[in-house]
Design a protein around this motif. Structure first.
Motif, PDB file in Angstrom:
ATOM      1  N   GLU A  37       0.599  -0.888   0.096  1.00 12.02           N
ATOM      2  CA  GLU A  37      -0.190   0.302  -0.404  1.00 12.02           C
ATOM      3  C   GLU A  37       0.557   0.892   0.041  1.00 12.02           C
ATOM      4  O   GLU A  37      -0.117   1.941  -0.080  1.00 12.02           O
ATOM      5  CB  GLU A  37      -0.792  -0.020   0.984  1.00 12.02           C
ATOM      6  N   LEU A  38       1.622   0.982   0.102  1.00 13.00           N
ATOM      7  CA  LEU A  38       3.052   1.687   0.262  1.00 13.00           C
ATOM      8  C   LEU A  38       3.331   2.383  -1.385  1.00 13.00           C
ATOM      9  O   LEU A  38       3.247   1.155  -1.364  1.00 13.00           O
ATOM     10  CB  LEU A  38       4.001   2.012   1.247  1.00 13.00           C
ATOM     11  N   ASP A  39       4.194   3.258  -1.283  1.00 16.25           N
ATOM     12  CA  ASP A  39       5.069   3.631  -2.317  1.00 16.25           C
ATOM     13  C   ASP A  39       6.047   2.904  -2.574  1.00 16.25           C
ATOM     14  O   ASP A  39       7.445   3.218  -1.987  1.00 16.25           O
ATOM     15  CB  ASP A  39       4.895   5.474  -2.076  1.00 16.25           C
ATOM     16  N   VAL A  40       6.232   1.801  -2.878  1.00 17.96           N
ATOM     17  CA  VAL A  40       7.272   0.918  -3.154  1.00 17.96           C
ATOM     18  C   VAL A  40       7.710   0.947  -4.047  1.00 17.96           C
ATOM     19  O   VAL A  40       7.001   1.827  -5.387  1.00 17.96           O
ATOM     20  CB  VAL A  40       7.113  -1.022  -2.775  1.00 17.96           C
ATOM     21  N   THR A  41       9.486   0.861  -4.663  1.00 15.05           N
ATOM     22  CA  THR A  41      10.022   1.265  -6.189  1.00 15.05           C
ATOM     23  C   THR A  41       9.990  -0.475  -6.443  1.00 15.05           C
ATOM     24  O   THR A  41       9.652  -1.257  -6.356  1.00 15.05           O
ATOM     25  CB  THR A  41      11.396   0.793  -5.598  1.00 15.05           C
ATOM     26  N   GLN A  42      10.192  -0.198  -8.154  1.00 15.23           N
ATOM     27  CA  GLN A  42      10.188  -1.417  -8.950  1.00 15.23           C
ATOM     28  C   GLN A  42      11.758  -2.848  -8.519  1.00 15.23           C
ATOM     29  O   GLN A  42      10.443  -4.004  -8.267  1.00 15.23           O
ATOM     30  CB  GLN A  42      10.586  -0.887 -11.026  1.00 15.23           C
ATOM     31  N   THR A  43      12.317  -2.386  -8.126  1.00 15.51           N
ATOM     32  CA  THR A  43      13.435  -3.180  -7.620  1.00 15.51           C
ATOM     33  C   THR A  43      12.800  -3.673  -6.421  1.00 15.51           C
ATOM     34  O   THR A  43      13.003  -5.339  -5.924  1.00 15.51           O
ATOM     35  CB  THR A  43      14.368  -2.232  -6.826  1.00 15.51           C
ATOM     36  N   GLU A  44      11.516  -3.252  -5.523  1.00 15.98           N
ATOM     37  CA  GLU A  44      11.757  -3.912  -4.335  1.00 15.98           C
ATOM     38  C   GLU A  44      10.139  -4.754  -4.809  1.00 15.98           C
ATOM     39  O   GLU A  44       9.763  -5.778  -3.996  1.00 15.98           O
ATOM     40  CB  GLU A  44      10.601  -2.693  -3.145  1.00 15.98           C
ATOM     41  N   LEU A  45       9.416  -3.981  -5.973  1.00 19.97           N
ATOM     42  CA  LEU A  45       7.791  -5.147  -5.982  1.00 19.97           C
ATOM     43  C   LEU A  45       8.817  -6.311  -6.717  1.00 19.97           C
ATOM     44  O   LEU A  45       8.219  -7.315  -6.236  1.00 19.97           O
ATOM     45  CB  LEU A  45       7.391  -4.351  -7.294  1.00 19.97           C
ATOM     46  N   ASN A  46       9.866  -6.254  -7.831  1.00 15.50           N
ATOM     47  CA  ASN A  46      10.736  -7.410  -8.650  1.00 15.50           C
ATOM     48  C   ASN A  46      10.922  -8.188  -7.252  1.00 15.50           C
ATOM     49  O   ASN A  46      10.816  -9.710  -7.678  1.00 15.50           O
ATOM     50  CB  ASN A  46      11.531  -6.743  -9.102  1.00 15.50           C
ATOM     51  N   GLU A  47      12.070  -7.329  -6.466  1.00 15.19           N
ATOM     52  CA  GLU A  47      12.245  -8.791  -4.650  1.00 15.19           C
ATOM     53  C   GLU A  47      11.278  -9.569  -4.187  1.00 15.19           C
ATOM     54  O   GLU A  47      11.281 -10.811  -4.214  1.00 15.19           O
ATOM     55  CB  GLU A  47      12.894  -7.565  -3.952  1.00 15.19           C
TER      56      GLU A  47
END
Length: 76
Positions: A37-47
């Protein structure tokens, strides 16, 4: 985790989280939901996607390792 050239959109990560819900510890599932629900980075999404991928098919030892990595990622 394995390197993947594909970026996983939020919708895909949410779907993967939902598909693994019954296999994840409840508190970790909730922490992952809140994290997304936070503003996560693309790297975090991929991980997170790759930590969830085939979680249900992983050994108990591998699941425990992934749990630790997910908790670190989502700051649970």
């Amino acid at each position: 985790m394995s390197s993947c050239k594909l970026d996983h959109p939020l919708e895909d990560v949410l779907a993967k989280l939902e598909s693994q819900k019954e296999f994840l510890p409840e508190d970790l599932y909730v922490s992952c939901q809140r994290f997304l629900e936070l503003d996560v980075t693309q790297t975090e999404l991929n991980e997170l996607f790759h930590l969830l991928k085939k979680y249900d098919l992983s050994s108990e030892e591998e699941q425990l390792r992934r749990n630790i990595e997910m908790k670190q990622l989502v700051r649970a």
